[in-house]
Design a protein around this motif. Structure first.
Motif, PDB file in Angstrom:
ATOM      1  N   GLN A   3      78.485   5.111  60.557  1.00 10.95           N
ATOM      2  CA  GLN A   3      77.142   4.272  61.663  1.00 10.95           C
ATOM      3  C   GLN A   3      76.723   5.464  63.014  1.00 10.95           C
ATOM      4  OE1 GLN A   3      78.078   0.828  63.804  1.00 10.95           O
ATOM      5  NE2 GLN A   3      77.478  -0.361  62.055  1.00 10.95           N
ATOM      6  N   LEU A   4      75.918   5.745  62.965  1.00 10.26           N
ATOM      7  CA  LEU A   4      75.098   6.354  64.157  1.00 10.26           C
ATOM      8  C   LEU A   4      74.821   5.370  65.441  1.00 10.26           C
ATOM      9  CD1 LEU A   4      72.244   8.291  62.227  1.00 10.26           C
ATOM     10  CD2 LEU A   4      74.873   9.193  62.879  1.00 10.26           C
ATOM     11  N   VAL A   5      75.274   5.824  66.395  1.00 11.15           N
ATOM     12  CA  VAL A   5      75.237   5.311  67.208  1.00 11.15           C
ATOM     13  C   VAL A   5      74.595   5.897  68.707  1.00 11.15           C
ATOM     14  CG1 VAL A   5      77.083   4.164  69.501  1.00 11.15           C
ATOM     15  CG2 VAL A   5      77.232   3.529  66.971  1.00 11.15           C
ATOM     16  N   GLU A   6      73.838   5.117  69.085  1.00 16.94           N
ATOM     17  CA  GLU A   6      73.035   5.728  70.309  1.00 16.94           C
ATOM     18  C   GLU A   6      73.073   5.365  71.765  1.00 16.94           C
ATOM     19  OE1 GLU A   6      69.197   5.050  67.275  1.00 16.94           O
ATOM     20  OE2 GLU A   6      70.997   4.066  68.351  1.00 16.94           O
ATOM     21  N   VAL A  94      62.354   2.008  72.977  1.00 18.11           N
ATOM     22  CA  VAL A  94      63.690   2.400  72.243  1.00 18.11           C
ATOM     23  C   VAL A  94      63.716   3.176  71.046  1.00 18.11           C
ATOM     24  CG1 VAL A  94      65.429   0.864  70.852  1.00 18.11           C
ATOM     25  CG2 VAL A  94      63.507  -0.129  72.439  1.00 18.11           C
ATOM     26  N   TYR A  95      64.324   3.868  71.542  1.00 20.35           N
ATOM     27  CA  TYR A  95      64.861   5.282  71.440  1.00 20.35           C
ATOM     28  C   TYR A  95      65.619   5.105  70.388  1.00 20.35           C
ATOM     29  CZ  TYR A  95      61.459   8.050  74.702  1.00 20.35           C
ATOM     30  OH  TYR A  95      61.410   8.118  74.976  1.00 20.35           O
ATOM     31  N   HIS A 116      70.837   2.465  66.216  1.00 20.45           N
ATOM     32  CA  HIS A 116      70.338   0.808  66.730  1.00 20.45           C
ATOM     33  C   HIS A 116      69.587   0.897  68.051  1.00 20.45           C
ATOM     34  CE1 HIS A 116      72.068  -1.733  63.348  1.00 20.45           C
ATOM     35  NE2 HIS A 116      73.725  -1.071  64.442  1.00 20.45           N
ATOM     36  N   GLY A 117      69.329   2.102  68.058  1.00 24.55           N
ATOM     37  CA  GLY A 117      68.569   1.912  69.748  1.00 24.55           C
ATOM     38  C   GLY A 117      69.144   2.143  71.052  1.00 24.55           C
ATOM     39  N   THR A 118      68.543   2.902  71.527  1.00 24.01           N
ATOM     40  CA  THR A 118      68.997   2.956  73.332  1.00 24.01           C
ATOM     41  C   THR A 118      67.388   2.545  74.169  1.00 24.01           C
ATOM     42  OG1 THR A 118      70.073   3.900  75.480  1.00 24.01           O
ATOM     43  CG2 THR A 118      69.289   5.574  73.641  1.00 24.01           C
TER      44      THR A 118
END
Length: 124
Positions: A3-6, A94-95, A116-118
């Protein structure tokens, strides 16, 4: 599944700075891939913000952030960053970060994995 986690989004005043991070959950997940940052404001379409080549040698920015934002990466840490300076209320969104096969492709939103964005909120 990797996963990619911001992270790093928060409420900030106009003129301030934030640094967003996009961390891969598995080692080498972003190695050899271009990476991009995108944003989506309420009731607006997602838009490209910045992209970086697999080795950090090339970067591209949207006109709206050029000169204020900097994308960079640390492949040893499997992390991509977005340094955001001189923030404006219109940066509120949301980025998201995304992984892409090519720099040209990721600029067009062709990411194969997305975080999922931050949330970034800039007050005036």
């Amino acid at each position: 599944q990797a996963q990619l986690v911001e992270s790093g989004g928060r409420l900030e005043q106009a003129g301030g700075s934030l640094r967003l991070s996009c961390a891969a959950s598995d080692g080498n997940f972003i190695t050899g891939y271009a990476m991009g940052w995108f944003r989506q404001a309420p009731e607006k379409e997602r838009e490209f913000v910045a992209a970086i080549a697999w080795n950090g040698g090339l970067t591209h920015y949207a006109d709206s952030v050029n000169g204020r934002f900097t994308i960079f990466r640390d492949n040893a840490k499997n992390t991509v960053y977005l340094q955001m300076n001189s923030l404006k209320p219109e940066d509120t969104a949301v980025y998201y970060c995304a992984r892409g096969v090519s720099l040209a492709g990721i600029k067009e939103g062709e990411g194969d994995y997305w975080g999922h964005g931050t949330q970034v909120t800039v007050s005036s």
